[in-house]
Design an enzyme around this catalytic site. Structure first.
Site, PDB file in Angstrom:
ATOM      1  N   SER A   1       0.938  -1.148  -0.003  1.00 41.54           N
ATOM      2  CA  SER A   1      -0.036  -0.224   0.091  1.00 41.54           C
ATOM      3  C   SER A   1       0.607   1.372  -0.081  1.00 41.54           C
ATOM      4  CB  SER A   1      -0.875  -0.021   1.328  1.00 41.54           C
ATOM      5  OG  SER A   1      -1.265   1.245   1.658  1.00 41.54           O
TER       6      SER A   1
ATOM      7  N   TYR B   1      -1.628  -1.197  10.137  1.00 41.81           N
ATOM      8  CA  TYR B   1      -1.682  -1.360   8.775  1.00 41.81           C
ATOM      9  C   TYR B   1      -0.386  -0.902   7.912  1.00 41.81           C
ATOM     10  CZ  TYR B   1      -3.693  -1.285   4.011  1.00 41.81           C
ATOM     11  OH  TYR B   1      -3.883  -1.663   2.721  1.00 41.81           O
TER      12      TYR B   1
END
Length: 245
Positions: free
Chosen positions: A138, A151
C-alpha cells in the site's frame, strides 16, 4: 490472452480489489481460485474445477489452511503458475488507543498471512517451468498517515519480505514482486473516497486528481503475472496516480 492455460490463486479474492484482479486474470485465459474464509458477496462462485473462477476456503493466518489451499489447487488443476497474496484488513486508530488485539489481527492477517502464503506457494509455483508470486502492499507502507500504525507497519513488512524472498529464490524459475496501490475506488479505498473530510485532504495529493480504478490496479497485476515481467524481480510497483505526501 496473456495468461492462457495458467492457474492462479488470489487470496482475499472474493471481494474488493482481489476479486477485480481475479476477474482480470480469468479474462486473459487463466483459471483462478478466489481464496477467502467466506464466499461473501461472491457466493455464486463454484468449487475448484467447476469454472474459470472458483472459490476455496482459506484462513491465511493458519499454516495448515494455506497448505491445504495450495495442495488442493495443484491436485485439481495439475499446475500452479501465479499466487497473489492479497488478503488483508485494517484496524485504524491512534497507536496509543489501538488495542493489542487489533494490532495482532492486522499483523496476523496482512504480514503473517502473506508470509505463510508465499512460503507455501514456492514449491508449487517453481514446478512446471516456474511462475510468479505477487504480494500486495500500500502507499501507506512508505507514507505517514495518522491512525495507520498497524496497517502501515504490516505493509512495510510485506515490502521487505518481498525483496528478501526474491533474492533468496534468485536462480530459480520464480519471480517475487509487490504491487503497491494508492487510493483506489474499491474495497477499503472506497470508504475513504466517500468521506468528504478525509478525501478533501488526501485527494489533493494525487497528481491525476482522482482515485484509481480497480481495473487499473488489475492491469498492473496482469503485467507482474505475465511473461512481459520476466526480468522484473524483487520490485515494488507503485500504482497511485502520482501520489505525493
Amino acid at each position: 490472452m496473456r495468461l492462457a492455460g495458467k492457474v492462479a490463486i488470489v487470496t482475499g479474492g472474493t471481494k474488493g480489489l482481489g476479486h477485480s484482479v481475479a476477474q482480470a486474470f480469468a479474462k486473459e485465459g487463466c483459471r483462478v481460485v478466489c481464496a477467502a474464509r467466506r464466499p461473501d458477496e461472491r457466493g455464486e462462485l463454484p468449487p475448484l474445477g467447476a469454472g474459470d473462477l472458483a472459490h476455496h476456503p482459506v484462513d491465511v493466518r493458519d499454516p495448515g489452511s494455506v497448505d491445504a489451499l495450495m495442495r488442493a489447487t495443484y491436485e485439481t488443476y495439475g499446475r500452479l503458475d501465479v499466487v497473489v497474496a492479497n488478503a488483508g484488513l485494517s484496524r485504524p486508530g491512534p497507536a496509543e488507543r489501538l488495542t493489542p488485539e487489533d494490532w495482532s489481527d492486522v499483523i496476523a492477517t496482512n504480514l503473517n498471512g502473506t508470509f505463510l502464503t508465499v512460503r507455501s506457494a514456492i514449491p508449487y509455483v517453481e514446478r512446471d517451468g516456474g511462475g510468479r508470486i505477487i504480494t500486495l502492499s500500500s502507499a501507506l507502507a512508505t507514507r505517514v498517515a495518522r491512525g495507520s500504525s498497524a496497517y502501515a507497519a504490516s505493509k512495510a513488512g510485506i515490502e521487505a519480505l518481498t525483496r528478501v524472498v526474491a533474492v533468496e529464490l534468485a536462480g530459480r524459475p520464480v519471480t517475487v514482486n509487490c504491487l503497491s496501490p494508492g487510493f483506489v475506488d474499491e474495497g477499503m479505498g472506497r470508504e475513504l473516497a466517500r468521506n468528504e473530510a478525509l478525501w478533501s485532504y488526501y485527494g489533493g495529493k494525487i497528481a491525476q486528481g482522482r482515485a484509481g480504478r480497480a481495473d487499473e490496479i488489475a492491469e498492473a497485476a496482469l503485467f507482474l503475472a505475465g511473461d512481459a515481467s520476466s526480468y522484473v524481480n524483487g520490485h515494488v510497483l507503485e500504482v497511485n496516480g502520482g501520489l505525493s505526501w
